[in-house]
Enzyme design. Structure first.
Site, PDB file in Angstrom:
ATOM      1  N   ASP A  86       0.830  -1.196   0.000  1.00  0.00           N
ATOM      2  CA  ASP A  86       0.000   0.000   0.000  1.00  0.00           C
ATOM      3  C   ASP A  86       0.868   1.251   0.000  1.00  0.00           C
ATOM      4  O   ASP A  86       0.374   2.374  -0.143  1.00  0.00           O
ATOM      5  CB  ASP A  86      -0.984  -0.002   1.167  1.00  0.00           C
ATOM      6  CG  ASP A  86      -0.307  -0.047   2.538  1.00  0.00           C
ATOM      7  OD1 ASP A  86       0.931  -0.102   2.605  1.00  0.00           O
ATOM      8  OD2 ASP A  86      -1.037  -0.043   3.550  1.00  0.00           O
ATOM      9  N   SER A  87       2.186   1.066   0.096  1.00  0.00           N
ATOM     10  CA  SER A  87       3.130   2.170  -0.092  1.00  0.00           C
ATOM     11  C   SER A  87       3.067   2.724  -1.507  1.00  0.00           C
ATOM     12  O   SER A  87       3.633   3.789  -1.784  1.00  0.00           O
ATOM     13  CB  SER A  87       4.559   1.711   0.228  1.00  0.00           C
ATOM     14  OG  SER A  87       4.879   0.517  -0.462  1.00  0.00           O
ATOM     15  N   ASP A 125      -0.753  -6.143  -0.549  1.00  0.00           N
ATOM     16  CA  ASP A 125      -1.186  -5.501   0.688  1.00  0.00           C
ATOM     17  C   ASP A 125      -2.696  -5.320   0.700  1.00  0.00           C
ATOM     18  O   ASP A 125      -3.287  -4.932  -0.323  1.00  0.00           O
ATOM     19  CB  ASP A 125      -0.530  -4.123   0.819  1.00  0.00           C
ATOM     20  CG  ASP A 125       0.419  -4.031   1.993  1.00  0.00           C
ATOM     21  OD1 ASP A 125       0.282  -4.823   2.937  1.00  0.00           O
ATOM     22  OD2 ASP A 125       1.292  -3.151   1.967  1.00  0.00           O
ATOM     23  N   LYS A 155      -0.995  -9.381   2.661  1.00  0.00           N
ATOM     24  CA  LYS A 155      -0.408  -8.899   3.904  1.00  0.00           C
ATOM     25  C   LYS A 155      -1.399  -7.985   4.603  1.00  0.00           C
ATOM     26  O   LYS A 155      -2.097  -7.198   3.951  1.00  0.00           O
ATOM     27  CB  LYS A 155       0.898  -8.129   3.635  1.00  0.00           C
ATOM     28  CG  LYS A 155       1.586  -7.629   4.908  1.00  0.00           C
ATOM     29  CD  LYS A 155       2.948  -7.008   4.627  1.00  0.00           C
ATOM     30  CE  LYS A 155       2.867  -5.637   4.011  1.00  0.00           C
ATOM     31  NZ  LYS A 155       2.251  -4.629   4.931  1.00  0.00           N
ATOM     32  N   GLU A 157      -1.899  -5.548   8.408  1.00  0.00           N
ATOM     33  CA  GLU A 157      -1.228  -4.940   9.552  1.00  0.00           C
ATOM     34  C   GLU A 157      -1.998  -5.226  10.834  1.00  0.00           C
ATOM     35  O   GLU A 157      -3.233  -5.221  10.844  1.00  0.00           O
ATOM     36  CB  GLU A 157      -1.111  -3.425   9.355  1.00  0.00           C
ATOM     37  CG  GLU A 157      -0.241  -3.024   8.177  1.00  0.00           C
ATOM     38  CD  GLU A 157      -0.113  -1.511   8.046  1.00  0.00           C
ATOM     39  OE1 GLU A 157      -0.591  -0.778   8.942  1.00  0.00           O
ATOM     40  OE2 GLU A 157       0.460  -1.059   7.036  1.00  0.00           O
ATOM     41  N   GLU A 223       8.537  -3.776  11.408  1.00  0.00           N
ATOM     42  CA  GLU A 223       8.954  -2.462  10.919  1.00  0.00           C
ATOM     43  C   GLU A 223       9.273  -1.527  12.074  1.00  0.00           C
ATOM     44  O   GLU A 223       8.470  -1.364  12.996  1.00  0.00           O
ATOM     45  CB  GLU A 223       7.871  -1.839  10.032  1.00  0.00           C
ATOM     46  CG  GLU A 223       8.287  -0.489   9.467  1.00  0.00           C
ATOM     47  CD  GLU A 223       7.373   0.036   8.375  1.00  0.00           C
ATOM     48  OE1 GLU A 223       7.619   1.154   7.882  1.00  0.00           O
ATOM     49  OE2 GLU A 223       6.410  -0.671   8.011  1.00  0.00           O
TER      50      GLU A 223
END
Length: 306
Positions: A86-87, A125, A155, A157, A223
């Site tokens: 999502d970056s 993501d 992925k 979070e 992270e």
């Protein structure tokens, strides 16, 4: 569209037979016009291979990828895992954070990366707001990435709170990579870009990692976590840890490729190491191109048809 020249036509010194039959635009990895022997089939990286590498103490790299050319190059370089993160919100779409990006914005990028690779395991993501509501929502979103995008895993979070989502995804046959420590989607809750897991918070982070492993995650991204905490997590987990600002003891390391290659010419976190300076190289190339066009240097006979 120009028709091919007759077979007896005299070839132009500035034109090759390839110009007559091939599109000038890339549509995927290039293939030789003819090959005397077919190479052995290329196999994609699979999750059991990553687990076996942890058991053997072999480290591996992961990079983000959002487009066909970067994905193809990283695949050829032997990077075993590519993350369509999502970056992309910051590095493709120009948002100030990862929060605005949507599933529909990420899906085309996932498709491009999957189509352009043959070896890498491609992880997609799950963007903010697409899985937090319920396990059912998580399965619906991840199913789109698997079916429409061709992703091999997703992925998400978060720690123990998202164990139900992870269990539901794994139960549906969707591999899950977890993400702990600094989680960009929660930047407003955790007070911005700050190291996570210091002091007593380290024990909670370890508990989160164990919970996500128990829920079925095949790997955990750590992270901006203190190196000693990441080392403990790596030692306690049977699944690989992927560090980004988490010290040298993780099983793998990941970077955003524009940071790694110096295409991002702005500020970068302390943990980023630049392995090239593509930003300055691209700036020089663009300036030279502009100058040659203005001065009438380009195009010259070598780059013209007759």
């Amino acid at each position: 569209m120009t028709s091919p020249a007759p077979r007896d036509a005299e070839p132009s010194p500035h034109r090759t037979s390839a110009d007559e039959v091939q599109s000038p635009y890339r549509t995927g990895p290039s293939e030789p016009a003819s090959a005397p022997a077919q190479p052995a089939p290329v196999k994609r990286t699979r999750i059991p291979q990553l687990h076996a590498m942890k058991e053997r103490g072999e480290r591996w790299a992961m990079l983000t990828a959002y487009d066909t050319y970067a994905a193809e190059i990283f695949d050829e370089a032997g990077i075993p895992v590519l993350l369509v993160g999502d970056s992309a919100a910051n590095n493709v779409y120009g948002y100030d954070s990862t929060l605005p990006i949507t599933v529909d914005e990420l899906l085309p990028l996932v498709r491009a990366v999957v189509r352009s690779t043959r070896r890498a395991l491609v992880v997609a993501d799950l963007p903010f707001g697409s899985y937090q509501v319920s396990p059912g929502q998580a399965v619906e979103t991840a199913t789109r990435f698997m079916k429409e995008g061709g992703a091999h895993a997703v992925k998400l979070e978060g720690g123990r709170r998202f164990a139900p989502q992870t269990e539901a995804l794994v139960g549906a046959g969707i591999p899950v990579m977890a993400h702990l420590g600094f989680t960009p989607q929660s930047e407003h809750t955790i007070g911005g870009y700050r190291v996570q897991g210091r002091g007593g918070a380290g024990e909670a982070l370890i508990a989160d990692a164990l919970a996500m492993q128990e829920a079925g995650a095949f790997a955990v991204v750590l992270e901006m976590v203190p190196a000693d905490v990441a080392k403990r997590v790596t030692a306690e987990l049977a699944i690989p840890t992927v560090g980004i600002g988490a010290g040298p003891d993780c099983d793998a390391q990941v970077l955003v490729w524009q940071d790694m290659a110096g295409l991002n010419r702005g500020r970068t976190p302390r943990f980023v190491k630049r392995y090239a300076n593509l930003g300055d190289a691209l700036l020089t190339a663009a300036r030279t191109f502009g100058s040659e066009v203005r001065d009438g240097v380009y195009p010259d006979p070598e780059h013209s048809y007759s």
